[in-house]
Scaffold this motif. Structure first.
Motif, short mmCIF file in Angstrom:
data_model
loop_
_atom_site.label_atom_id
_atom_site.label_comp_id
_atom_site.label_asym_id
_atom_site.label_seq_id
_atom_site.Cartn_x
_atom_site.Cartn_y
_atom_site.Cartn_z
N TRP A 1 0.85 -1.19 0.00
CA TRP A 1 0.00 0.00 0.00
C TRP A 1 0.89 1.24 0.00
O TRP A 1 1.73 1.42 0.89
N LYS B 1 -5.20 -6.73 4.32
CA LYS B 1 -6.45 -7.23 3.76
C LYS B 1 -7.50 -6.13 3.66
O LYS B 1 -8.67 -6.30 3.98
N VAL C 1 -9.46 -2.96 1.53
CA VAL C 1 -9.93 -2.61 0.19
C VAL C 1 -10.22 -1.12 0.13
O VAL C 1 -10.28 -0.45 1.15
N GLU D 1 -9.56 2.88 -1.64
CA GLU D 1 -8.41 3.76 -1.72
C GLU D 1 -8.69 5.01 -0.90
O GLU D 1 -9.17 6.02 -1.43
N SER E 1 -3.05 3.85 -2.13
CA SER E 1 -3.50 2.86 -3.10
C SER E 1 -2.56 1.67 -3.12
O SER E 1 -1.37 1.77 -2.80
N ARG E 2 -3.10 0.55 -3.49
CA ARG E 2 -2.30 -0.66 -3.57
C ARG E 2 -1.61 -0.66 -4.93
O ARG E 2 -2.10 -1.18 -5.91
#
Ligand SMILES: [Zn+2]
Length: 85
Positions: free
Chosen positions: A30, A51, A53, A55, A74-75
């Motif tokens: 991340w 884990k 979700v 952004e 953001s990932r």
């Protein structure tokens, strides 16, 4: 691990080793980005994001441009770094 934040130490003390490793690995994926292009991982910032979700945006001070602003989380692996001048 050279240095961990208190939050990270808390989880490290609480969780089995390999769980902590997974959490660290995920937190490193991340990336927190400033509009100036400065990018650091959540883990580097002393945070944990596991884990998760979505952004989110974090309001914080950027060490590069020195401004307080909303940073995008953001990932997004650092393998493709943002443009630097
Ligand atoms: Zn910045």
């Amino acid at each position: 691990m050279s240095s961990m934040s208190s939050a990270q130490k808390f989880f490290a003390a609480l969780l089995p080793g390999r769980w902590m490793e997974a959490m660290e690995a995920d937190s490193r994926l991340w990336i927190v980005r400033c509009s100036c292009g400065c990018a650091r991982s959540v883990w580097e910032l002393g945070g944990i994001r596991y884990k998760a979700v979505g952004e989110p945006r974090w309001f914080m001070r950027c060490p590069q441009c020195g401004r307080r602003s909303w940073h995008k989380v953001s990932r997004d692996p650092l393998s493709s770094p943002p443009h630097k001048t």
